[in-house]
Motif scaffolding. Structure first.
Motif, PDB file in Angstrom:
ATOM      1  N   VAL A 253       0.833  -1.207   0.000  1.00 16.24           N
ATOM      2  CA  VAL A 253       0.000   0.000   0.000  1.00 16.24           C
ATOM      3  C   VAL A 253       0.867   1.257   0.000  1.00 16.24           C
ATOM      4  O   VAL A 253       0.583   2.221  -0.728  1.00 16.24           O
ATOM      5  CB  VAL A 253      -0.947  -0.002   1.223  1.00 16.24           C
ATOM      6  N   THR A 288      -6.063   2.818  -5.521  1.00 17.23           N
ATOM      7  CA  THR A 288      -5.452   2.305  -4.290  1.00 17.23           C
ATOM      8  C   THR A 288      -6.484   2.032  -3.205  1.00 17.23           C
ATOM      9  O   THR A 288      -6.455   0.955  -2.588  1.00 17.23           O
ATOM     10  CB  THR A 288      -4.375   3.283  -3.779  1.00 17.23           C
ATOM     11  N   ASN A 292      -7.052  -1.700  -1.385  1.00 12.90           N
ATOM     12  CA  ASN A 292      -6.574  -1.828  -0.007  1.00 12.90           C
ATOM     13  C   ASN A 292      -7.255  -2.950   0.773  1.00 12.90           C
ATOM     14  O   ASN A 292      -6.579  -3.750   1.432  1.00 12.90           O
ATOM     15  CB  ASN A 292      -6.730  -0.497   0.732  1.00 12.90           C
TER      16      ASN A 292
END
Length: 320
Positions: A253, A288, A292
């Motif tokens: 991440v 993103t 996640n």
């Protein structure tokens, strides 16, 4: 005097609203893009929402690491909610205008949520550092009060400076085109519309990016340097693998977010096109956050076990 009055009139005229061009150059794909972004937004809400719920209801997940993860998931929902509903509205209505105040408000929340993400990722790295490098002191150091204060600090630390930066950017003279070659209000496309000398504003952006972006990144880098050094001292290969695996999700991440955001904000604006800016900004604000939950849950045995216990309960409640 007449020249100043004329410039003032120009500024007022051109600062009423902006037009987000976004995907206007793809007229035949508007419906398709609307569906894609709607699916992405629903995935973000459901995925991150599930993480929040699981960390609240499952006793095995009520630890500092999952407390930070739940707050991180809440942050991701807020982050995408600043941009995606607006993008969906523009695609649906084809009305791409956004008011001056609306643009300033959107930019401020993008900045503050972006800074919060940087510091929250730093807090999560510190949590892993204490857990691996100082395991005996972990319950003492990472107590609930400390965890709460770390999260609060991540949210509020950048607010005063970012208010000033937002005011500084929107105090510029936008005396050229009102068309933002972007899907939401962001710093690079706004600076392209500004006329006159903007070197002071560019310098402020680089300073703020260093303070709120580079400092957390270096802190994370330093934390993982110590973590890796500690892991390499673990005698068993199984123990080393387990420790590395625990940190791998967070590292993925961090790489995705800081990589795309860093390229977008720190590279000179002349080095990449508007299309590249749009892709990079969508990556760290939308893509993103969508991945996640998958990165953290599918690579985490505790999460998989908790999900297997929780989902049948939900199905039972729905069926009754």
């Amino acid at each position: 005097m007449s020249h100043r009055k004329k410039m003032s009139e120009v500024n007022i005229t051109f600062a009423v609203e902006f037009f987000l061009l976004g995907f206007s150059d793809l007229p035949n794909l508007q419906e398709f893009l609307f569906v894609i972004f709607l699916v992405i937004y629903m995935s973000i809400l459901i995925g991150n929402g599930l993480v929040i719920v699981l960390t609240k209801v499952e006793p095995s997940l009520q630890t500092p690491m999952y407390f930070f993860l739940a707050n991180f998931s809440f942050l991701e929902i807020c982050y995408t909610s600043v941009t995606l509903p607006r993008i969906l509205t523009d695609l649906w209505t084809q009305k791409r205008n956004i008011s001056f105040l609306g643009c300033a408000t959107q930019l401020f929340f993008i900045l503050i949520l972006g800074v919060t993400e940087c510091f929250l990722l730093s807090v999560m790295a510190y949590d892993r550092y204490v857990a691996i490098c100082k395991p005996l002191y972990y319950p003492l150091i990472m107590n609930h009060k400390m965890c709460v204060w770390l999260v609060i600090g991540s949210w509020i630390i950048g607010i005063p400076i970012l208010i000033g930066l937002t005011y500084q950017i929107f105090s510029l003279s936008f005396c050229g085109s009102k068309k933002l070659e972007h899907v939401f209000c962001d710093i690079p496309p706004l600076l392209k519309l500004a006329c006159g000398d903007i070197s002071v504003e560019e310098y402020s952006i680089y300073v703020d990016a260093g303070l709120f972006g580079m400092f957390p990144f270096l802190f994370i880098f330093g934390s993982y340097a110590k973590i890796i050094a500690t892991i390499l001292k673990i005698p068993s290969a199984k123990g080393r693998y387990k420790a590395f695996f625990t940190c791998s999700s967070h590292l993925i991440v961090v790489t995705l977010y800081f990589g795309s955001a860093g390229i977008s904000y720190l590279m000179p604006k002349s080095s990449h096109s508007s299309a590249t800016e749009i892709v990079l900004s969508l990556f760290y604000t939308i893509v993103t956050p969508m991945f996640n939950p998958l990165i953290y849950s599918l690579r985490n045995k505790d999460f998989i076990v908790a999900m297997r216990k929780f989902l049948p309960k939900c199905v039972g409640l729905v069926s009754t």
